[in-house]
Write a protein that holds these residues in place. Structure first.
Motif, PDB file in Angstrom:
ATOM      1  N   ARG A 171       0.854  -1.198   0.000  1.00 23.01           N
ATOM      2  CA  ARG A 171       0.000   0.000   0.000  1.00 23.01           C
ATOM      3  C   ARG A 171       0.884   1.239   0.000  1.00 23.01           C
ATOM      4  O   ARG A 171       1.822   1.332   0.785  1.00 23.01           O
ATOM      5  N   SER A 172       0.573   2.149  -0.908  1.00 27.57           N
ATOM      6  CA  SER A 172       1.395   3.362  -0.941  1.00 27.57           C
ATOM      7  C   SER A 172       0.880   4.368   0.089  1.00 27.57           C
ATOM      8  O   SER A 172      -0.338   4.519   0.267  1.00 27.57           O
ATOM      9  N   ILE A 173       1.799   4.979   0.792  1.00 26.44           N
ATOM     10  CA  ILE A 173       1.431   5.986   1.800  1.00 26.44           C
ATOM     11  C   ILE A 173       1.119   7.295   1.069  1.00 26.44           C
ATOM     12  O   ILE A 173       1.931   7.733   0.250  1.00 26.44           O
ATOM     13  N   PRO A 174      -0.071   7.865   1.317  1.00 29.97           N
ATOM     14  CA  PRO A 174      -0.391   9.112   0.616  1.00 29.97           C
ATOM     15  C   PRO A 174       0.585  10.217   1.005  1.00 29.97           C
ATOM     16  O   PRO A 174       0.886  10.402   2.188  1.00 29.97           O
ATOM     17  N   ARG A 175       1.095  10.896   0.003  1.00 29.17           N
ATOM     18  CA  ARG A 175       2.078  11.949   0.286  1.00 29.17           C
ATOM     19  C   ARG A 175       1.357  13.283   0.421  1.00 29.17           C
ATOM     20  O   ARG A 175       0.509  13.616  -0.409  1.00 29.17           O
ATOM     21  N   PRO A 176       1.694  14.042   1.457  1.00 30.72           N
ATOM     22  CA  PRO A 176       1.055  15.347   1.598  1.00 30.72           C
ATOM     23  C   PRO A 176       1.504  16.297   0.495  1.00 30.72           C
ATOM     24  O   PRO A 176       2.597  16.144  -0.055  1.00 30.72           O
ATOM     25  N   SER A 177       0.644  17.250   0.192  1.00 31.78           N
ATOM     26  CA  SER A 177       1.000  18.200  -0.867  1.00 31.78           C
ATOM     27  C   SER A 177       2.127  19.108  -0.396  1.00 31.78           C
ATOM     28  O   SER A 177       2.355  19.254   0.821  1.00 31.78           O
ATOM     29  N   LEU A 178       2.794  19.709  -1.347  1.00 30.27           N
ATOM     30  CA  LEU A 178       3.930  20.583  -1.007  1.00 30.27           C
ATOM     31  C   LEU A 178       3.511  21.776  -0.129  1.00 30.27           C
ATOM     32  O   LEU A 178       4.175  22.067   0.867  1.00 30.27           O
ATOM     33  N   PRO A 179       2.372  22.455  -0.470  1.00 31.06           N
ATOM     34  CA  PRO A 179       1.966  23.563   0.409  1.00 31.06           C
ATOM     35  C   PRO A 179       1.669  23.108   1.840  1.00 31.06           C
ATOM     36  O   PRO A 179       2.002  23.811   2.803  1.00 31.06           O
ATOM     37  N   ALA A 180       1.076  21.903   1.968  1.00 33.62           N
ATOM     38  CA  ALA A 180       0.773  21.403   3.326  1.00 33.62           C
ATOM     39  C   ALA A 180       2.062  21.132   4.084  1.00 33.62           C
ATOM     40  O   ALA A 180       2.175  21.440   5.285  1.00 33.62           O
ATOM     41  N   LEU A 181       3.045  20.556   3.383  1.00 34.12           N
ATOM     42  CA  LEU A 181       4.351  20.297   4.017  1.00 34.12           C
ATOM     43  C   LEU A 181       5.031  21.608   4.418  1.00 34.12           C
ATOM     44  O   LEU A 181       5.618  21.715   5.495  1.00 34.12           O
TER      45      LEU A 181
END
Lengths: 175, 149
Positions: A3-13
């Motif tokens: 299962r791939s871990i959802p990556r947060p968006s760049l602005p959220a990071l």
């Protein structure tokens, strides 16, 4: 099946990184203030509040409120006052200041970081006294000390607000 | 002369910069004025409330009044041991004022707070929950203010 871990968006990071940087700044200032020679009983210049003001402008009200709470928790842990009366008084002051600043920021038209900081400083000092009177000392004579300390809070609140406004302008210029 | 002029120029620039960042908006200044008025009114009210009659030192632990003393005559002193949450706080009263002489608390802010003598002044040891309040304004029959006796 992996299962791939959802990556947060760049602005959220970026927002999380900014919040953490401000938390580090706030905790550093909290510890620095604790190490300063006492400027008088009950009185600190409230430099750590500058980070809350920056969070208010850069990240919004809820991030600023969370920062005010976490700053007291982490700062108290580092200086060894976690869950002591000092911690409870600091937390009450920090939360009251955050609520007052958020309300002022939202409700008072034309207010700048200086006015917000001033209101936060007054709320911080008043909440500390109410907490001490209601939980520890139980004597209304304690409030005799409040007016001169509120006057000092006015001065430090105004200066801290000016510093926060200056930092925000520099950050905006560099963007 | 050139150096002086440039120093004046940079000084002026510094003051302009400071003024720019500290002047605030009209709303800020209104908040400031209201705050100052409220604080000064409260201060005046407290002074009137606590400052009548001969000066007395009141020592409390929580809600309990442990002792009440007038300021002694010059050359004499009163030592009182107030038992609080952590142990005994030593309190010394003389004709010059009152102060914590010892405290079982860690920070010792109460001891470092020094001597107080004016009506409406308070010294508190929060960890040991001891409070000293000065009520009244006359020490040993005389009443001084900034200008006249």
């Amino acid at each position: 099946m992996s299962r791939s871990i959802p990556r947060p968006s760049l602005p959220a990071l970026e927002q999380k990184a900014t919040w953490l940087s401000l938390l580090l700044l706030a905790v550093s200032l909290h510890v620095f203030e604790a190490a300063l020679p006492s400027l008088g009983p009950w009185f600190k210049p409230g430099l750590a509040n500058i980070a809350t003001l920056l969070a208010l402008v850069l990240l919004g009200p809820s991030a600023a409120a969370m920062l005010a709470v976490w700053r007291v928790i982490v700062g108290s842990f580092l200086i060894g006052t976690l869950l002591t009366p000092t911690f409870i008084i600091s937390l009450a002051g920090g939360v009251a200041a955050a609520i007052a600043m958020l309300a002022a920021w939202r409700l008072l038209p034309g207010i700048t970081l200086i006015g917000v900081s001033l209101i936060g400083a007054l709320a911080h000092m008043t909440a500390q006294f109410v907490t001490v009177e209601s939980l520890f000392i139980h004597q209304q004579a304690l409030y005799y000390l409040l007016p001169p300390l509120l006057l000092l809070s006015v001065v430090t609140g105004w200066i801290n607000g000016g510093l926060a406004a200056y930092i925000v302008s520099q950050l905006e210029e560099s963007d | 002369m050139v150096t002086l002029a440039s120093e004046n120029g940079s000084g002026q620039k510094l003051w302009c910069g400071l003024w720019r960042w500290l002047k605030g908006s009209w709303t800020d200044r209104t908040v400031l004025l209201i705050s100052l008025a409220g604080i000064l009114y409260a201060w005046q009210w407290i002074h009137a409330e606590a400052g009548a009659g001969p000066a007395m030192v009141e020592i409390y632990h929580d809600k309990v009044l442990l002792a009440r003393y007038p300021f002694p005559e010059p050359g004499k002193s009163i030592h009182f041991d107030a038992e609080g949450e952590l142990g005994i706080s030593g309190i010394l009263i003389d004709s010059e004022g009152v102060h914590f002489s010892s405290s079982p608390c860690r920070t010792q802010y109460c001891v470092l707070n020094g001597r107080h003598s004016k009506g409406g002044e308070v010294i508190a040891c929060v960890p040991n929950r001891i409070l000293i309040a000065i009520k009244g304004s006359h020490i040993n029959g005389s009443h001084y203010d900034a200008i006249v006796e």
